[in-house]
Scaffold this motif. Sequence first.
Motif, PDB file in Angstrom:
ATOM      1  N   GLY A 193       0.841  -1.182   0.000  1.00 21.97           N
ATOM      2  CA  GLY A 193       0.000   0.000   0.000  1.00 21.97           C
ATOM      3  C   GLY A 193       0.875   1.231   0.000  1.00 21.97           C
ATOM      4  O   GLY A 193       1.848   1.310  -0.753  1.00 21.97           O
ATOM      5  N   THR A 194       0.559   2.154   0.893  1.00 18.77           N
ATOM      6  CA  THR A 194       1.345   3.377   0.916  1.00 18.77           C
ATOM      7  C   THR A 194       2.739   3.078   1.457  1.00 18.77           C
ATOM      8  O   THR A 194       2.920   2.176   2.277  1.00 18.77           O
ATOM      9  N   THR A 195       3.699   3.820   1.017  1.00 19.52           N
ATOM     10  CA  THR A 195       5.083   3.537   1.392  1.00 19.52           C
ATOM     11  C   THR A 195       5.342   3.873   2.852  1.00 19.52           C
ATOM     12  O   THR A 195       6.196   3.275   3.494  1.00 19.52           O
ATOM     13  N   THR A 196       4.570   4.830   3.399  1.00 20.73           N
ATOM     14  CA  THR A 196       4.827   5.238   4.775  1.00 20.73           C
ATOM     15  C   THR A 196       4.275   4.242   5.786  1.00 20.73           C
ATOM     16  O   THR A 196       4.709   4.222   6.929  1.00 20.73           O
ATOM     17  N   ALA A 197       3.334   3.394   5.349  1.00 20.13           N
ATOM     18  CA  ALA A 197       2.659   2.512   6.306  1.00 20.13           C
ATOM     19  C   ALA A 197       3.618   1.541   6.982  1.00 20.13           C
ATOM     20  O   ALA A 197       3.350   1.074   8.083  1.00 20.13           O
ATOM     21  N   ASP A 198       4.736   1.215   6.328  1.00 22.96           N
ATOM     22  CA  ASP A 198       5.678   0.264   6.907  1.00 22.96           C
ATOM     23  C   ASP A 198       6.890   0.938   7.546  1.00 22.96           C
ATOM     24  O   ASP A 198       7.798   0.281   8.011  1.00 22.96           O
ATOM     25  N   ASP A 199       6.872   2.263   7.496  1.00 18.67           N
ATOM     26  CA  ASP A 199       8.024   2.987   8.043  1.00 18.67           C
ATOM     27  C   ASP A 199       7.590   3.810   9.250  1.00 18.67           C
ATOM     28  O   ASP A 199       7.395   5.018   9.158  1.00 18.67           O
ATOM     29  N   GLN A 200       7.399   3.129  10.376  1.00 19.78           N
ATOM     30  CA  GLN A 200       6.990   3.842  11.584  1.00 19.78           C
ATOM     31  C   GLN A 200       7.320   3.028  12.840  1.00 19.78           C
ATOM     32  O   GLN A 200       7.587   1.836  12.774  1.00 19.78           O
ATOM     33  N   VAL A 201       7.308   3.746  13.970  1.00 19.30           N
ATOM     34  CA  VAL A 201       7.590   3.114  15.261  1.00 19.30           C
ATOM     35  C   VAL A 201       6.352   3.286  16.130  1.00 19.30           C
ATOM     36  O   VAL A 201       5.812   4.383  16.233  1.00 19.30           O
ATOM     37  N   MET A 202       5.857   2.167  16.690  1.00 25.05           N
ATOM     38  CA  MET A 202       4.649   2.238  17.507  1.00 25.05           C
ATOM     39  C   MET A 202       5.005   2.017  18.976  1.00 25.05           C
ATOM     40  O   MET A 202       5.710   1.057  19.311  1.00 25.05           O
ATOM     41  N   ILE A 203       4.505   2.934  19.809  1.00 31.44           N
ATOM     42  CA  ILE A 203       4.757   2.819  21.244  1.00 31.44           C
ATOM     43  C   ILE A 203       3.414   2.975  21.957  1.00 31.44           C
ATOM     44  O   ILE A 203       2.453   3.437  21.349  1.00 31.44           O
ATOM     45  N   PRO A 204       3.312   2.583  23.218  1.00 33.32           N
ATOM     46  CA  PRO A 204       2.036   2.740  23.930  1.00 33.32           C
ATOM     47  C   PRO A 204       1.612   4.202  23.944  1.00 33.32           C
ATOM     48  O   PRO A 204       2.447   5.109  24.093  1.00 33.32           O
ATOM     49  N   LEU A 205       0.317   4.442  23.792  1.00 33.93           N
ATOM     50  CA  LEU A 205      -0.205   5.800  23.748  1.00 33.93           C
ATOM     51  C   LEU A 205       0.122   6.568  25.040  1.00 33.93           C
ATOM     52  O   LEU A 205       0.531   7.726  25.007  1.00 33.93           O
ATOM     53  N   SER A 206      -0.014   5.859  26.152  1.00 31.27           N
ATOM     54  CA  SER A 206       0.233   6.503  27.448  1.00 31.27           C
ATOM     55  C   SER A 206       1.690   6.948  27.576  1.00 31.27           C
ATOM     56  O   SER A 206       1.989   8.035  28.067  1.00 31.27           O
ATOM     57  N   THR A 207       2.588   6.112  27.074  1.00 31.21           N
ATOM     58  CA  THR A 207       4.004   6.443  27.099  1.00 31.21           C
ATOM     59  C   THR A 207       4.270   7.682  26.245  1.00 31.21           C
ATOM     60  O   THR A 207       5.040   8.565  26.607  1.00 31.21           O
ATOM     61  N   ALA A 208       3.582   7.721  25.058  1.00 26.39           N
ATOM     62  CA  ALA A 208       3.762   8.865  24.171  1.00 26.39           C
ATOM     63  C   ALA A 208       3.305  10.144  24.860  1.00 26.39           C
ATOM     64  O   ALA A 208       3.968  11.175  24.809  1.00 26.39           O
ATOM     65  N   HIS A 209       2.148  10.046  25.535  1.00 28.41           N
ATOM     66  CA  HIS A 209       1.649  11.214  26.244  1.00 28.41           C
ATOM     67  C   HIS A 209       2.633  11.682  27.308  1.00 28.41           C
ATOM     68  O   HIS A 209       2.934  12.854  27.446  1.00 28.41           O
ATOM     69  N   GLU A 210       3.151  10.732  28.019  1.00 27.02           N
ATOM     70  CA  GLU A 210       4.026  11.054  29.151  1.00 27.02           C
ATOM     71  C   GLU A 210       5.373  11.615  28.715  1.00 27.02           C
ATOM     72  O   GLU A 210       5.847  12.592  29.240  1.00 27.02           O
ATOM     73  N   LEU A 211       5.967  10.970  27.716  1.00 27.42           N
ATOM     74  CA  LEU A 211       7.357  11.275  27.408  1.00 27.42           C
ATOM     75  C   LEU A 211       7.561  12.198  26.201  1.00 27.42           C
ATOM     76  O   LEU A 211       8.525  12.926  26.124  1.00 27.42           O
ATOM     77  N   LEU A 212       6.647  12.127  25.213  1.00 30.80           N
ATOM     78  CA  LEU A 212       6.957  12.797  23.964  1.00 30.80           C
ATOM     79  C   LEU A 212       6.132  14.043  23.709  1.00 30.80           C
ATOM     80  O   LEU A 212       6.618  15.023  23.156  1.00 30.80           O
TER      81      LEU A 212
END
Lengths: 400, 232
Positions: A193-212
């Motif tokens: 499909g889209t080229t970006t769909a396989d180029d990403q890093v997934m982390i827990p949402l709560s962690t993202a809220h807290e740290l990023l």
Amino acid sequence: MKVTDLVGLALSRLGTGKLRTALTMLGIIIGVASVVALVSVAEGATAGISNQLQSLGTNLVTVSPGAVRTGATRGAAGSATTLTLADATALAGLADVQAVAPELTTNKLVVVGSQNETARVVGTTPGYLPVFAYQVWVGSFLSQSAVDNNLRVAVIGATTATNLSLTQASIGSTIDVGGLPFELIGILQPKGGTTTADDQVMIPLSTAHELLVGSNSVSAIGLSATSQDAINTVSAEITSTLEQRHGITNGVDDFSIATQAQLLGTVGNVSGVLTLLLAGIASISLLVGGIGIMNIMLVSVRERTREIGIRKAIGARGRDILSQFLVEALALSLAGGLIGIGVGVIASFGIGTYAGWGFIFNPATVAVAVGFSLIVGIVFGVWPASQAARLDPVIALRYE
Amino acid sequence: MSSLAAEPIITLDEVSRVYDLGKVQVPALNDVTLNVANGEFLAIVGPSGSGKSTMMNILGCLDRPTSGRYVLDGQPVDELDDDGLALVRSRSIGFVFQSYNLLPRTSALENVATPLMYQGVGRKERLRRAQSALERLGLGDRLHHIPSELSGGQQQRVGIARALVTEPALILADEPTGNLDSHSGAEVLELFGDLHALGRTIVLITHDGAVAAAADRAVHLRDGQIQEAVRE
């Protein structure tokens, strides 16, 4: 006269002038071949696009925040931060919703040893996997407890893994996301499909809220409906739920909903027009082929005036002559049509293989093409044939 | 002879044919009355312009008289439509033409079988009958030759085989020897004599008195009218 006699006469006639027969059929061959090939190309392209859309997630509904309003100025869609994790949780309770994936997206530098890249970092929940139709290659995806406990764990897409030289063996190792260490727990399968769909890093949402990001908002909520048919119901339910939660009564929503169905519908419309256009163009060559048949049949009637006179003298009725010439025209167009289908199928196979959507064979197209060439034979054969049938035997016998 | 005269196969009663060329009316046949008995061999003799061709077209049911009655083999044919005439030609008439008029690029066998095709006879049966007709005329070794591979005399014999294959009531020959050398011509006339001896009714149209002499009886046509009837 028997049908077998008519067919025999037509075939022996076509056999006596092979070059002429071949050239006459060429018009129909090209016409039918282009109809078959172009329709197949249009269908192939459509199927290719649909496949790519399907790979984005099945029955996907995406909710995005609306625009920020500052006085009379309206910002870009998605610029508001009105959607929250609580909204996502509320939507998960709706009847026809199968899975929900709130996501918070940001770009961060990801470092592994000496390699690094700036990747899309998505903070999300376990629902992300089913909603966007990903599959785990090795390791595991984010678990609910990882989200609940703000764990520093990460799952990466296939392209990211390649870019950073991460393999099966790397599961459990530490990668650096936005300057913080995360444990790599899984790698996803590529989904195309889209080229970006396989180029990403997934982390827990709560962690993202807290740290990023340090806020409670999400940048989008993805949902998958239980079926294609439920998409419209789900959209309506989402609208009413979110309007209620956000206290909107005037109908000016601070969010927008996009569904796969809308996209597929648009693609369907476009490809329908495309198919029609290509078929139209191809039909013109079929028409030209038909005129070629009529031309040759008229010449043939003139050349064979004496033969027609002889046949009438020895007992042929007008309708026997009519059928003879009509069956000849039909044999020409039908033979041309069948060869044309062969050529068209080979061409669409070649194009399909080259373009990568594979070989699409639609029996309906073939039926239409055969029907069309038969109609061409009748329409363009009937006039010359009736000319032949009406010849006065006395005059025809004297014709030199 | 009286028994033959009692059952005429052709009765023309005051038959006229007028060509309408718009401004002028050209009479080609004028009140022709003629009887041909079953089994008779009749010659119709006349110079060019005498109405011979018109006579041939009328007798052969290729054309209709403008007025008068024509009864062929017991059936009045002057009022039939095109399909009706085609049916009469198919069943009751065998044509032999001056220029043979065989179908080009078609074998002798197929040529002879073609009239049977228009009668709806199955392919096997008609090929069998065509072959036997050709064999009777001494062309058993030429079945698969196309007309351009045959001599004039052979082509005319194929033409006669084609006329005979449907066992018609009337054989109508239009200058059958006109394109042949005298030897082949004599052979063809002899053939007609043999057919006549077998009881066939033959009408031969010619300008040549010597050819007409092969027949039982000759009638002379001049300016669209019958001049005299001569019995041998």
